[in-house]
Design a protein around this motif. Structure first.
Motif, PDB file in Angstrom:
ATOM      1  N   ALA A  88       0.857  -1.181   0.000  1.00 42.70           N
ATOM      2  CA  ALA A  88       0.000   0.000   0.000  1.00 42.70           C
ATOM      3  C   ALA A  88       0.899   1.239   0.000  1.00 42.70           C
ATOM      4  CB  ALA A  88      -0.907  -0.005   1.227  1.00 42.70           C
ATOM      5  N   ASP A  89       0.356   2.360  -0.448  1.00 37.84           N
ATOM      6  CA  ASP A  89       1.133   3.605  -0.474  1.00 37.84           C
ATOM      7  C   ASP A  89       1.734   3.885   0.895  1.00 37.84           C
ATOM      8  OD1 ASP A  89       0.618   4.090  -3.137  1.00 37.84           O
ATOM      9  OD2 ASP A  89      -1.108   5.386  -2.734  1.00 37.84           O
ATOM     10  N   GLY A  90       3.008   4.182   0.910  1.00 38.02           N
ATOM     11  CA  GLY A  90       3.702   4.523   2.137  1.00 38.02           C
ATOM     12  C   GLY A  90       4.239   3.336   2.917  1.00 38.02           C
ATOM     13  N   GLU A  91       3.838   2.115   2.556  1.00 35.42           N
ATOM     14  CA  GLU A  91       4.343   0.930   3.256  1.00 35.42           C
ATOM     15  C   GLU A  91       5.709   0.542   2.723  1.00 35.42           C
ATOM     16  OE1 GLU A  91       2.014  -2.581   3.811  1.00 35.42           O
ATOM     17  OE2 GLU A  91       0.176  -1.422   4.052  1.00 35.42           O
ATOM     18  N   ARG A  92       6.466  -0.158   3.562  1.00 31.61           N
ATOM     19  CA  ARG A  92       7.792  -0.634   3.183  1.00 31.61           C
ATOM     20  C   ARG A  92       7.820  -2.149   3.317  1.00 31.61           C
ATOM     21  NH1 ARG A  92      11.313   3.662   2.971  1.00 31.61           N
ATOM     22  NH2 ARG A  92      13.123   2.314   3.171  1.00 31.61           N
ATOM     23  N   PRO A  93       8.596  -2.818   2.479  1.00 35.26           N
ATOM     24  CA  PRO A  93       8.697  -4.280   2.606  1.00 35.26           C
ATOM     25  C   PRO A  93       9.491  -4.648   3.845  1.00 35.26           C
ATOM     26  CG  PRO A  93      10.278  -3.486   1.004  1.00 35.26           C
ATOM     27  CD  PRO A  93       9.442  -2.299   1.418  1.00 35.26           C
ATOM     28  N   LEU A  94       9.334  -5.884   4.276  1.00 37.75           N
ATOM     29  CA  LEU A  94      10.151  -6.407   5.372  1.00 37.75           C
ATOM     30  C   LEU A  94      11.552  -6.664   4.822  1.00 37.75           C
ATOM     31  CD1 LEU A  94      10.390  -7.351   8.283  1.00 37.75           C
ATOM     32  CD2 LEU A  94       9.558  -9.592   7.549  1.00 37.75           C
ATOM     33  N   VAL A  95      12.563  -6.149   5.509  1.00 36.09           N
ATOM     34  CA  VAL A  95      13.959  -6.250   5.077  1.00 36.09           C
ATOM     35  C   VAL A  95      14.740  -7.078   6.082  1.00 36.09           C
ATOM     36  CG1 VAL A  95      16.074  -4.941   4.629  1.00 36.09           C
ATOM     37  CG2 VAL A  95      13.856  -3.988   3.951  1.00 36.09           C
ATOM     38  N   LEU A  96      15.576  -7.986   5.567  1.00 38.84           N
ATOM     39  CA  LEU A  96      16.449  -8.801   6.410  1.00 38.84           C
ATOM     40  C   LEU A  96      17.852  -8.772   5.816  1.00 38.84           C
ATOM     41  CD1 LEU A  96      16.950 -10.897   8.691  1.00 38.84           C
ATOM     42  CD2 LEU A  96      16.269 -12.662   7.024  1.00 38.84           C
ATOM     43  N   TYR A  97      18.769  -8.118   6.511  1.00 33.10           N
ATOM     44  CA  TYR A  97      20.158  -8.050   6.040  1.00 33.10           C
ATOM     45  C   TYR A  97      20.871  -9.369   6.295  1.00 33.10           C
ATOM     46  CZ  TYR A  97      20.228  -3.112   4.974  1.00 33.10           C
ATOM     47  OH  TYR A  97      19.997  -1.893   4.392  1.00 33.10           O
ATOM     48  N   SER A  98      21.817  -9.683   5.404  1.00 32.28           N
ATOM     49  CA  SER A  98      22.653 -10.856   5.627  1.00 32.28           C
ATOM     50  C   SER A  98      23.515 -10.614   6.860  1.00 32.28           C
ATOM     51  CB  SER A  98      23.540 -11.134   4.414  1.00 32.28           C
ATOM     52  OG  SER A  98      24.581 -10.193   4.317  1.00 32.28           O
ATOM     53  N   GLU A  99      23.917 -11.678   7.494  1.00 25.81           N
ATOM     54  CA  GLU A  99      24.727 -11.552   8.701  1.00 25.81           C
ATOM     55  C   GLU A  99      26.097 -10.956   8.416  1.00 25.81           C
ATOM     56  OE1 GLU A  99      24.630 -15.439  10.512  1.00 25.81           O
ATOM     57  OE2 GLU A  99      22.713 -14.985  11.456  1.00 25.81           O
ATOM     58  N   GLU A 100      26.591 -11.113   7.205  1.00 24.12           N
ATOM     59  CA  GLU A 100      27.943 -10.664   6.877  1.00 24.12           C
ATOM     60  C   GLU A 100      27.998  -9.277   6.243  1.00 24.12           C
ATOM     61  OE1 GLU A 100      27.395 -14.995   6.655  1.00 24.12           O
ATOM     62  OE2 GLU A 100      26.443 -13.365   5.559  1.00 24.12           O
ATOM     63  N   CYS A 101      26.866  -8.777   5.752  1.00 23.85           N
ATOM     64  CA  CYS A 101      26.932  -7.580   4.910  1.00 23.85           C
ATOM     65  C   CYS A 101      25.864  -6.553   5.271  1.00 23.85           C
ATOM     66  CB  CYS A 101      26.832  -8.000   3.449  1.00 23.85           C
ATOM     67  SG  CYS A 101      27.380  -6.741   2.298  1.00 23.85           S
ATOM     68  N   HIS A 102      25.868  -6.117   6.513  1.00 22.08           N
ATOM     69  CA  HIS A 102      24.953  -5.088   6.994  1.00 22.08           C
ATOM     70  C   HIS A 102      25.751  -3.794   7.138  1.00 22.08           C
ATOM     71  CE1 HIS A 102      22.038  -2.882   9.249  1.00 22.08           C
ATOM     72  NE2 HIS A 102      21.239  -3.926   9.398  1.00 22.08           N
ATOM     73  N   PRO A 103      25.292  -2.703   6.522  1.00 24.75           N
ATOM     74  CA  PRO A 103      26.071  -1.466   6.584  1.00 24.75           C
ATOM     75  C   PRO A 103      26.165  -0.844   7.979  1.00 24.75           C
ATOM     76  CG  PRO A 103      24.002  -1.095   5.445  1.00 24.75           C
ATOM     77  CD  PRO A 103      24.103  -2.566   5.705  1.00 24.75           C
ATOM     78  N   ILE A 104      25.266  -1.242   8.870  1.00 22.81           N
ATOM     79  CA  ILE A 104      25.351  -0.759  10.243  1.00 22.81           C
ATOM     80  C   ILE A 104      25.963  -1.891  11.072  1.00 22.81           C
ATOM     81  CG2 ILE A 104      24.076   0.014  12.279  1.00 22.81           C
ATOM     82  CD1 ILE A 104      21.966   1.131  10.353  1.00 22.81           C
TER      83      ILE A 104
END
Length: 132
Positions: free
Chosen positions: A60-76
């Motif tokens: 829906a407008d304004g919604e974001r998908p669920l995101v799951l970063y890999s364990e090895e490659c997260h920018p934070i």
């Protein structure tokens, strides 16, 4: 190679299915270039600011998908994420679609495994399961 906890991958797939049911189907990962392909339950493996998977249900407008970063490659939290992404995903940004019908039976047959392992080459995406 990048890895993701299987339980979290299942949540990404389920979120995509819920979003699709609520908003009229699945998003096309090919920016409309391949109509009807990839508009099924699954997830997108994305490489840009890190490497992650996202749910693929329409939003829906304004919604974001669920995101799951890999364990090895997260920018934070991983100061080497950029070099890791280049080495294991490539220097360019990109999206690879992974069909849920490939993943769910694989997960269900291997209940002792805890993580999805994804390896990319220039020509293919390989999936395997590992226990940690």
């Amino acid at each position: 190679m990048v890895t993701f906890p299987i339980l979290a991958v299942r949540k990404v797939i389920e979120r995509g299915k819920t979003d699709a049911a609520n908003n009229g189907g699945f998003r096309n990962p090919y920016y409309g270039l391949k109509p009807g392909q990839g508009e099924i339950p699954g997830l997108w493996l994305v490489g840009d600011q890190g490497v992650y998977i996202i749910s693929n249900g329409k939003l829906a407008d304004g919604e974001r998908p669920l995101v799951l970063y890999s364990e090895e490659c997260h920018p934070i939290g991983n100061p080497d994420w950029f070099h890791y992404k280049q080495r294991h995903f490539g220097g360019d940004d990109g999206i690879e679609f992974i069909d849920a019908e490939q993943l769910i039976p694989l997960f269900d047959r291997n209940l002792r495994c805890t993580h999805l392992n994804v390896q990319l080459t220039e020509t293919e995406v390989s999936l395997s399961l590992i226990a940690r």
